[in-house]
Structure formats: structure tokens, C-alpha cells
Design a protein around this motif. Sequence first.
Motif, PDB file in Angstrom:
ATOM      1  N   THR A 108       0.845  -1.205   0.000  1.00 53.98           N
ATOM      2  CA  THR A 108       0.000   0.000   0.000  1.00 53.98           C
ATOM      3  C   THR A 108       0.875   1.248   0.000  1.00 53.98           C
ATOM      4  OG1 THR A 108      -0.167  -0.048   2.407  1.00 53.98           O
ATOM      5  CG2 THR A 108      -1.874  -1.213   1.185  1.00 53.98           C
ATOM      6  N   GLU A 140       0.036   4.938   1.343  1.00 50.89           N
ATOM      7  CA  GLU A 140      -0.163   5.262   2.752  1.00 50.89           C
ATOM      8  C   GLU A 140       1.120   5.820   3.360  1.00 50.89           C
ATOM      9  OE1 GLU A 140      -3.493   1.817   3.811  1.00 50.89           O
ATOM     10  OE2 GLU A 140      -1.407   1.521   4.400  1.00 50.89           O
ATOM     11  N   ARG A 193       1.720  -0.918   4.142  1.00 49.26           N
ATOM     12  CA  ARG A 193       1.605  -2.299   4.601  1.00 49.26           C
ATOM     13  C   ARG A 193       1.938  -3.235   3.446  1.00 49.26           C
ATOM     14  NH1 ARG A 193      -4.358  -2.457   5.931  1.00 49.26           N
ATOM     15  NH2 ARG A 193      -4.379  -0.813   4.343  1.00 49.26           N
ATOM     16  N   CYS A 216      -1.593  -3.777  10.364  1.00 51.38           N
ATOM     17  CA  CYS A 216      -2.923  -3.454  10.892  1.00 51.38           C
ATOM     18  C   CYS A 216      -3.661  -2.497   9.964  1.00 51.38           C
ATOM     19  CB  CYS A 216      -2.793  -2.827  12.284  1.00 51.38           C
ATOM     20  SG  CYS A 216      -1.851  -1.282  12.270  1.00 51.38           S
ATOM     21  N   ASN A 217      -4.921  -2.226  10.293  1.00 50.27           N
ATOM     22  CA  ASN A 217      -5.751  -1.329   9.481  1.00 50.27           C
ATOM     23  C   ASN A 217      -5.857   0.079  10.072  1.00 50.27           C
ATOM     24  OD1 ASN A 217      -6.414  -3.306   7.571  1.00 50.27           O
ATOM     25  ND2 ASN A 217      -7.976  -4.149   8.932  1.00 50.27           N
ATOM     26  N   LYS A 218      -5.013   0.402  11.045  1.00 50.49           N
ATOM     27  CA  LYS A 218      -5.107   1.708  11.694  1.00 50.49           C
ATOM     28  C   LYS A 218      -4.713   2.837  10.741  1.00 50.49           C
ATOM     29  CE  LYS A 218      -3.892  -0.273  16.205  1.00 50.49           C
ATOM     30  NZ  LYS A 218      -2.850  -0.351  17.245  1.00 50.49           N
ATOM     31  N   GLN A 219      -5.380   3.971  10.893  1.00 49.85           N
ATOM     32  CA  GLN A 219      -5.037   5.162  10.121  1.00 49.85           C
ATOM     33  C   GLN A 219      -3.960   5.929  10.893  1.00 49.85           C
ATOM     34  OE1 GLN A 219      -6.369   5.799   7.068  1.00 49.85           O
ATOM     35  NE2 GLN A 219      -7.500   3.866   7.263  1.00 49.85           N
TER      36      GLN A 219
END
Length: 640
Positions: free
Chosen positions: A106, A109, A113, A153-156
Amino acid sequence: MFDLEEELKKLPAKPGVYIMHDSHDAIIYVGKAISLKNRVRQYFQSSRGKSPKIQQMVANIAYFEYIVVDSEMEALVLECNLIKEHHPKYNTMLKDDKSYPYIRVTVNEPYPRVLYARRQKKDKSKYFGPYTSGYAVKETLDLLRKTYQYRNCNKQLTGEKAAERPCLYHHIGQCKAPCQGNVPTEEYRKNIDEILEFLGGNYGILTKKLTADMQAAAEQLEFEKAAEYRDLINSVNKLAQQQKASDTAGSNRDIIAFATAGDEAVVQVFFIREGKMIGREHFYLTGVQNEERADIMMNFIKQYYAGTPYIPRELLLGTPLLAEDEELAVRWLSEKRGGKVKILVPQRGEKERMIELAEKNASMVLQQDAEKIKREEAKTTGAMRQIAAWLGMPEIYRIESYDISNTSGFESVGSMVVYENGRPKKNDYRKFKIRTVVGPDDYASMREVLTRRFLHGMNAQGAGEGQTKQETALDSFHRFPDLIMMDGGRGQVNVCLEVLAELGVTDVKVCGMVKDDHHRTRGLYYNNVEIPIDTGSEAFKLITRIQDETHRFAIEYHRSLRGKAQVHSILDDIPGIGAVRRRALMKHYQSLDALKAAEEEDIAGLPEFNRRAARQVYEFFHAKGGEKESGEEENSGKGC
């Protein structure tokens, strides 16, 4: 009534897709045409020049329908979708339905990730693959996570410290916890850049890093850590070794060749990515007997590339396509890929030798699996033919079987399982909750189940003009079985025959599976005669599988309803109180006694309640002088 001659006259001279149905409304063939008028009419003209397969298909056509589109390209896409959806009997079918994994980075971002992905999306991420082994992808990700400790993880993340604690991966040394704000973006990005280099094929950069870390650990006498680095280096070398097979041209291509035997074909595909063979895979095709080799190749290309997200720049084929098919395939694949795709048939050199290798592999797989294919056919369609012979029926395509399950009449349920061509068709399974029968009356329960099933089917068949035949054909009740197998003898069979007679259903046969003293099927009860069966035959084994599956499906449904009844709470009986308010009551009042003692004002004070809802709860326990309290003593002192 379908008037063939009249419907043929109505066909438009436009591109589209035609759909052939049999007398059971099953879709038996789907095809595309530049001109529907010319193509469909050909099927019903002289049989001269038609293959036996096409002749048999035409003999089974009860009616056809068609969908007009704007271009041959649209017709190709629609044809692929309909074949994949309906699996028509007379289409050449790709039996495998594989999807290949990717590694997704990704990069858009702040803290990228590295993830396992099943399909490629247009989401600004960078994808590597497809890979033929999901295990190899997971092994690679495990190696990279241990080495670079990136987040998963999916944390912003914004670079500042998050309120929650870091996850388990941080505590086991596989994540540097950028969620805590202690990893500079530049440092994290540098690691991601190295991961991108590694996934692009540059294994040296990771080997050097791990070697330096191993030497540093050894110098500090941290031998266990040094051993871990050594193991990681071995994993990198193993991955690199798997990429030895290479193509000097350094391009992305698929090499496709096949071998045939009777009605089966095996297609072998070699995947070449960046000049390296990353894997190979074989696929089975059925219904190829008497098909031209060019048609077999085109059918594979249509079905395989309709379902895979990655299209390489080149396809090297062992069999040339027809000129018009090749032109259409190139346009379609180029549009899917978003760039030019070439289709080549090599005649000499390294490429031609790769085609020969693919053909040899396909022939080997076909020879190795020939016996397996025969066994599978004997277990399924062969067993159906054997049952049809025992009962004196010309053929059996669809079997339905029914069972009743209850506990002393409590929560009686019925099950319907469906087998087509000897295989379970689970999308057509249905459950019935018995509505009209009280107590353990299996005959009455079975009568209700069968009546509801066939009434529903008759209603679907007589659907109004607002529903097309194609839409109603999707309803599992719409298609009637050739044979019903009742789990029992004369009594169950007679119940079924009575229901069918009352409803005017005349073309469905019924037999019973008669059991011996050990509850094993010993014969079939059909037309008032018990027919002995060969207990060593594939047909007997299929009957046993149908019987066991019918029992399993009914018992599981009954068990689920019984379980729901057992966890039923008294709070479920309060009118107007839904799940959210029930949870609020259970959380606030630690026992049923505490709730009963609460005043209306106390309940209304809960955030989830208003005055009206609180009054409903209060009156449920108090309006009838405490009647609701009787019989609840066992819950005293326990949660609601």
C-alpha cells in the motif's frame, strides 16, 4: 407453447448471445453470434456436418432465448459470464475455478503495509504476482515481516502516538509499532523501498542486510539471534532458487498448450514473469469430444482470462485460433489488460521448445489422471445411469431427497437435498419448518413439506409476464426432479405419490430407499415392487451418500432451531423490546430479581430507554399481579 419456426423468424440480424433450454428449463448451451439470425438458424437446419455432440444438444432443445448487444465484444463478455454462472451441459467447460494470490504493498499510505491479496484492484497500491502457490506467498510475507518489521494493521496512522497499546506483533519483534509515533517516516519508507526491490527480483539487497545483521549478532556473542538471521538467509536463497527457470527476453507471457483424450482435455499453462518462470498450472476441460482444436483453445482462453485479473503481454499458444477468433481475443484481452496483448504460435526456437514442454506436461497429467477421471465419472453420471437402468427410466438428471427431523415432535423440520448428474447441488438445498403438524407425525410432516415444495414450484412455473423464464429458472423450486428418493419404504412413497396426484404432477417418479434390520439400504421400492440392488456398485454408494446427506441437512437444521430455543430468554417475550434494549437490561441489572424489583422510573433512566419502553418492561412483570414471576425461581440470583 414455444413455436420453433415462428421464433426463428423473429431472430434479429444483430450480435448477441443465445441461450438453449431443455424440457426441464435447464440451460444446456450458451453461445455468442455476430448475427443471431444466421447462427441460431444453423442449429435447426440439416444435420450434415454437425458433430454428434451438437446433434444430441439440438435434440434436447425445448426452447431458446436470446439477448441482443451492441457488439461482438459485448457478446463475448456476456457469453463468458453466463457460462460461468450456469455451467451448461453442452458447453466446453473449464472445470477449475482457481484464483491466484498477489502481494500488495500500500505505497499510497504514510506507513505502507505488505499484504496477501486475492485479486488486483485499482487502489493505487503496488501489486506483485500472481503467484501459483498461496503457501509460497505466506512464506515470503513471513520472511519479510521478520526482517523489516512493517505494520500489518488497518489503523489510520498520522505519525503521532495512538491512544491504544501496540499489538502482539510488536511484542514478538515483528512490528516496530509506528502507531506509537516512534518510527520516522523516512526510516520506515526506506525499509519499504527495500521490500519493493526484493519483490521485484533483487534478492541480493536482502541477503546483504541479513548477512551483516548475522555477523553483528555473532560479534556480540548473540548466537541465537545470529542463528535466526542464518535461517532467514536460507529462506531468501530458497526463494531465489525457485526462480532459476528463465527466459532471456525478460517479458511477461503465458505459454498454453493442451492434450485431449475422449471427452476430456488437460490444458497446461506456464507463467513467465519478468523473464522467469514463477510456476505452472494445469486445468481440465470437459465436453471436448469432436471439437476442433482451435475451438478448444478459444474456449479455454475465454473462460480462464474472464476469471483472472492479470493478463500478460503475450500468449504463446500451441494451437492457432481461427482468424476471426484471434482478432476478437486480442481486442478483448487488450481491453481487459489496458495495453496491447499479442497472441503468437511459435514455430521454431526457444519459444517453440517451451510449447513442446507444455504439451508433454499436459499429456503426462492426462495419462496419470485418466483412471481418476474414469472413477469420478463412474461415481457420478455413471451411478445415475445405473439407477435409471434399475428403475427402467431412460435417464436421470436431477434427484431430490427429503427427510423429517424432530425430538418427540418438538421443532419438527424437513430437509430437501438435490443431486444433479450425481453431484450435490447445495445452492438448491431447502429447509422447511413444519407449520401445521403437532407432535411426532412424520407422514403428515412429509405431506406438508412436499405440498409446499411443489406448490411453490408450480407457482414459479406459472409466473406472470413480469418474470422471464430466465429469472424463474434461477428458483430451485422451479425445476422439478426426474426422481424423488424417499427415506423409507411403502408408507413414505405413498405419501409422496398422493401429494403429486393431488397437485396434478405426473412426470416425476418416486422410489423409496428400503432398509434392512441394521438400518442399511437393501433395495429400492418402486411401482409397488422392491428392487434388489448391488451393494458393491457405485449406484449403491451414491444412494448411500444421498441418504446420509439428507439426514445430515435435516439434523443440522433441527439442532440449530433447538439450540435457539434453549437459549431463549424471558426478556425475549417482552413486547416492543428489541435486542439493544435487552442487552442494556442485562448489563445494568445483574439478576432477574433485580430487574423485577426495579421501578419504572429507574428503567426509564437508562440511556437506551424512553418512558413508553420502560412502562412495557415494568408492566410485563407487575401488571398481572406477579404472574410472570411463577416458574422463574431457577433464574433467581442469575443474570437475565
